[in-house]
Scaffold this motif. Structure first.
Motif, PDB file in Angstrom:
ATOM      1  N   SER A  34      31.381  34.355  38.647  1.00  6.97           N
ATOM      2  CA  SER A  34      32.557  34.763  39.392  1.00  6.97           C
ATOM      3  C   SER A  34      33.800  34.278  38.657  1.00  6.97           C
ATOM      4  CB  SER A  34      32.466  34.131  40.785  1.00  6.97           C
ATOM      5  OG  SER A  34      33.651  34.339  41.490  1.00  6.97           O
TER       6      SER A  34
ATOM      7  N   SER B 113      38.531  34.720  38.800  1.00  5.80           N
ATOM      8  CA  SER B 113      39.696  35.227  39.503  1.00  5.80           C
ATOM      9  C   SER B 113      40.371  36.359  38.739  1.00  5.80           C
ATOM     10  CB  SER B 113      40.672  34.060  39.720  1.00  5.80           C
ATOM     11  OG  SER B 113      41.915  34.522  40.144  1.00  5.80           O
TER      12      SER B 113
ATOM     13  N   SER C 202      36.940  36.485  42.917  1.00  4.35           N
ATOM     14  CA  SER C 202      37.599  35.907  44.096  1.00  4.35           C
ATOM     15  C   SER C 202      38.828  35.120  43.652  1.00  4.35           C
ATOM     16  CB  SER C 202      36.639  35.021  44.893  1.00  4.35           C
ATOM     17  OG  SER C 202      35.992  34.098  44.057  1.00  4.35           O
TER      18      SER C 202
ATOM     19  N   ASP D 129      34.738  29.957  44.775  1.00  9.77           N
ATOM     20  CA  ASP D 129      34.141  30.053  46.105  1.00  9.77           C
ATOM     21  C   ASP D 129      32.634  29.802  45.977  1.00  9.77           C
ATOM     22  OD1 ASP D 129      33.283  30.729  48.628  1.00  9.77           O
ATOM     23  OD2 ASP D 129      34.051  32.777  48.596  1.00  9.77           O
TER      24      ASP D 129
ATOM     25  N   TRP E 259      41.089  40.786  42.981  1.00 13.17           N
ATOM     26  CA  TRP E 259      41.017  40.169  44.310  1.00 13.17           C
ATOM     27  C   TRP E 259      42.255  40.515  45.124  1.00 13.17           C
ATOM     28  CZ3 TRP E 259      45.119  37.101  45.389  1.00 13.17           C
ATOM     29  CH2 TRP E 259      45.781  36.502  44.313  1.00 13.17           C
TER      30      TRP E 259
ATOM     31  N   GLN F 268      42.480  42.455  48.629  1.00 13.43           N
ATOM     32  CA  GLN F 268      43.128  41.833  49.791  1.00 13.43           C
ATOM     33  C   GLN F 268      44.139  42.789  50.421  1.00 13.43           C
ATOM     34  OE1 GLN F 268      42.113  38.615  50.897  1.00 13.43           O
ATOM     35  NE2 GLN F 268      43.099  39.522  52.682  1.00 13.43           N
TER      36      GLN F 268
ATOM     37  N   LYS G 270      37.457  37.521  54.256  1.00  9.09           N
ATOM     38  CA  LYS G 270      37.963  37.725  52.899  1.00  9.09           C
ATOM     39  C   LYS G 270      37.096  38.778  52.201  1.00  9.09           C
ATOM     40  CE  LYS G 270      40.158  34.188  50.767  1.00  9.09           C
ATOM     41  NZ  LYS G 270      41.397  34.864  50.454  1.00  9.09           N
TER      42      LYS G 270
ATOM     43  N   ILE H 208      34.875  40.779  49.577  1.00  4.11           N
ATOM     44  CA  ILE H 208      34.044  40.395  48.432  1.00  4.11           C
ATOM     45  C   ILE H 208      34.233  41.474  47.371  1.00  4.11           C
ATOM     46  CG2 ILE H 208      31.654  40.116  47.625  1.00  4.11           C
ATOM     47  CD1 ILE H 208      30.986  39.117  50.491  1.00  4.11           C
TER      48      ILE H 208
END
Lengths: 200, 380
Positions: free
Chosen positions: A83, A85, A135, A139, B121, B125, B136, B138
């Motif tokens: 994962s 960002s 994410s 997380d 992300w 959102q 939130k 995924i």
């Protein structure tokens, strides 16, 4: 911190590489992070000629996986659940830049975050479950929850999990190994703490 | 183990808005792929499926302020909205899983929105906030299997109780960025792509968004259940498929092993079929090695082009409708078999009882996914 020792992890932040046992490699903070990874590659004596063709995310992921593979079993049935960002934004900007003159196919192929999963799979001959999530922040619950299901489904025998981010020339890398379901449950609640601990 | 059903769905594409419209266009053998202006690498032009901004805004203006959302966000919101109005969604507990490869990549170096908006992300959102999803979102970004992996992710989490229901959405654009990339690879076809054909010569890109609602409650009608999905890595090459189809073969083999299904029980295959020389050959070898060479199969890339992270979701939705209607949709632009081993490619509209079907996809980074869907007959 003795309770945390059983989690096998590699962390790359601020031009330093740390593991459960402590600092493994460090350069001055001023050094360009890409040079830092090249220096680390040489320091650890990794021999993988393709390394120098990779983008930043893949280089960081490859080094971290390499160091973990010396301590834990990374094999054909190791799941890779990663994962970050910023997806492949660093390489996206490089490719966008190359579009002005000669759009480079060798850069374009790295404009996907999951390419590092392919690189690690090639290096360690892993043919198991792959997933890359995006994410805003690290997380661990999302990664562990997904890993738990893959283990329960026998989709993989153990899991290499990772938070692997490169943004504004800064690496934030945290790879860890989940040996099995019992191991996974013991890691819950610990990962954020280990991730946030700086070894200075 | 809880069951997961594919409920309402929607597809927003250049062929039209809504799954029904897209299905109808496919039945009429229409295609989103249109000839685009020449470039230095493609002096005769190339085909792509591009969605007109005005058409999007015409629909979007009925539900939101067009200026506040990017093109892809509007497409995703329209797809999700289409699902939301057909289902009673509990926005507090229902998860939103979004698949994309490049998200708002058209905003890179653009001042139209904040810099953050190009982050996947953030885009997710924004879409979640439009509907006031409380969880939130995924985000799955795993190359061209993303749309399928998003279904697997949502379904796995539902089966194990992390949440009870989810909307899975996916979308990708035909951006200058992606066009330049595939042009640099010389992977694009000058004609509309021809999956599995002897004269296939590369992909055609397309843009689209789609959404489907997954939950555990069986209805009284016949419906389609997601059974299981397996991903594998080729461990061979990051930008080319394995020559012998090993990764995809492994995915299919493990799917069969885990579900106990045999090759004889699979009634239909919705393949990836990008129409590159190597991809389609790799798939053919994997299907042949899996004793699936006789099973009717199509690729839908000839209709919508390769919609990247959205493709496996769109094709799963179309597979669902095909199964419900016992209808095998034609594999568009296929004339003569162009793989070294035989395949049973659908060339005319035909009806067949479709109880069990396989969906596969493969992508850069060596990733493969194999997914199994089954029809659950109407309850008495």
């Amino acid at each position: 911190m003795s309770k945390d020792q059983h989690i096998d992890f590699i962390k790359i932040q601020n031009n330093s590489i740390t593991a459960a046992e402590g600092l493994l490699f460090q350069t001055e903070k001023q050094i360009d992070p890409f040079k830092f990874l090249g220096d680390a590659y040489k320091f650890f004596g990794i021999t993988y000629p393709k390394f120098f063709k990779m983008d930043g995310l893949s280089k960081a992921g490859l080094i971290a996986a390499e160091l973990l593979s010396e301590k834990v079993s990374i094999e054909k049935n190791t799941g890779l659940i990663f994962s970050n960002s910023s997806s492949s934004l660093d390489t996206d900007l490089r490719f966008q830049d190359s579009m002005k003159s000669f759009a480079s196919p060798s850069v374009f192929v790295y404009t996907l975050p999951n390419i590092v999963l392919g690189e690690i799979s090639i290096r360690h001959q892993i043919q198991s479950e792959n997933a890359f999530f995006i994410s805003e922040k690290f997380d661990p619950a999302l990664i562990l929850d997904y890993a738990e299901i893959q283990l329960k489904n026998s989709a993989c025998e153990n899991v290499l999990c990772g938070w692997l981010n490169l943004h504004n020339n800064e690496y934030d890398v945290f790879l860890w190994h989940v040996a099995g379901l019992e191991d996974l449950q013991s890691q819950r609640g610990q990962l954020l703490k280990i991730y946030a601990t700086t070894h200075e | 183990m809880r069951q997961v059903f594919l409920k309402s769905d929607s597809i927003i594409s250049p062929m039209g808005f809504g799954s029904g419209t897209n299905l109808q266009q496919i039945r009429l053998q229409q295609s989103a792929l249109k000839l685009q202006k020449p470039t230095s690498k493609y002096p005769s032009g190339y085909y792509a499926g591009i969605l007109d901004n005005d058409i999007i805004d015409h629909s979007f203006s009925l539900i939101g302020n067009c200026k506040n959302y990017s093109k892809l966000e509007k497409m995703l919101i329209l797809a999700i909205n289409d699902v939301v109005i057909k289902e009673s969604i509990d926005f507090e507990h229902t998860a939103l899983v979004i698949a994309t490869t490049k998200g708002n990549i058209d905003l890179l170096n653009s001042d139209a929105f904040t810099k953050e908006r190009v982050e996947l992300w953030k885009m997710a959102q924004v879409v979640a906030d439009f509907f006031e999803f409380q969880q939130k979102p995924i985000v799955v970004s795993n190359a061209c299997i993303s749309g399928g992996l998003a279904i697997k992710t949502a379904a796995d989490f539902i089966k194990y109780g992390k949440f009870d229901s989810a909307i899975v959405a996916a979308g990708d654009l035909v951006s200058d960025f992606v066009l330049s990339g595939f042009q640099s690879f010389q992977a694009m076809s000058e004609l509309a792509c021809k999956p599995f054909d002897a004269r296939r010569n590369g992909i055609s890109l397309g843009e689209a968004a789609a959404a489907v609602y997954l939950d555990t409650k069986p209805s009284e009608d016949t419906e389609i259940e997601f059974i299981h999905a397996v991903t594998t890595n080729d461990a061979n090459h990051i930008s080319g498929p394995s020559r012998d189809g090993e990764g995809l073969y492994q995915a299919i083999s493990r799917l069969k092993l885990f579900t106990g299904i045999s090759s004889e029980e699979i009634d239909f295959i919705s393949a990836h079929g990008t129409a590159t020389v190597y991809n389609d050959e790799m798939e053919a070898l994997a299907f042949s090695r899996s004793q699936l060479d006789h099973v009717p199969l199509h690729s839908l890339k000839g209709y919508l082009g390769h919609t990247l992270g959205a493709s496996a979701l769109i094709e799963s939705i179309m597979l669902k409708h095909g199964m419900l209607n016992n209808e095998m949709l034609i594999s568009k632009n296929f004339e003569n078999l162009g793989t070294s081993v035989p395949l049973n490619i659908t060339t005319e509209v035909s009806q067949k009882e479709l109880g069990t079907a396989l969906k596969t996809a493969s992508g850069f980074g060596g990733c493969n996914i194999a997914m199994l869907f089954e029809k659950t007959e109407a309850h008495e």
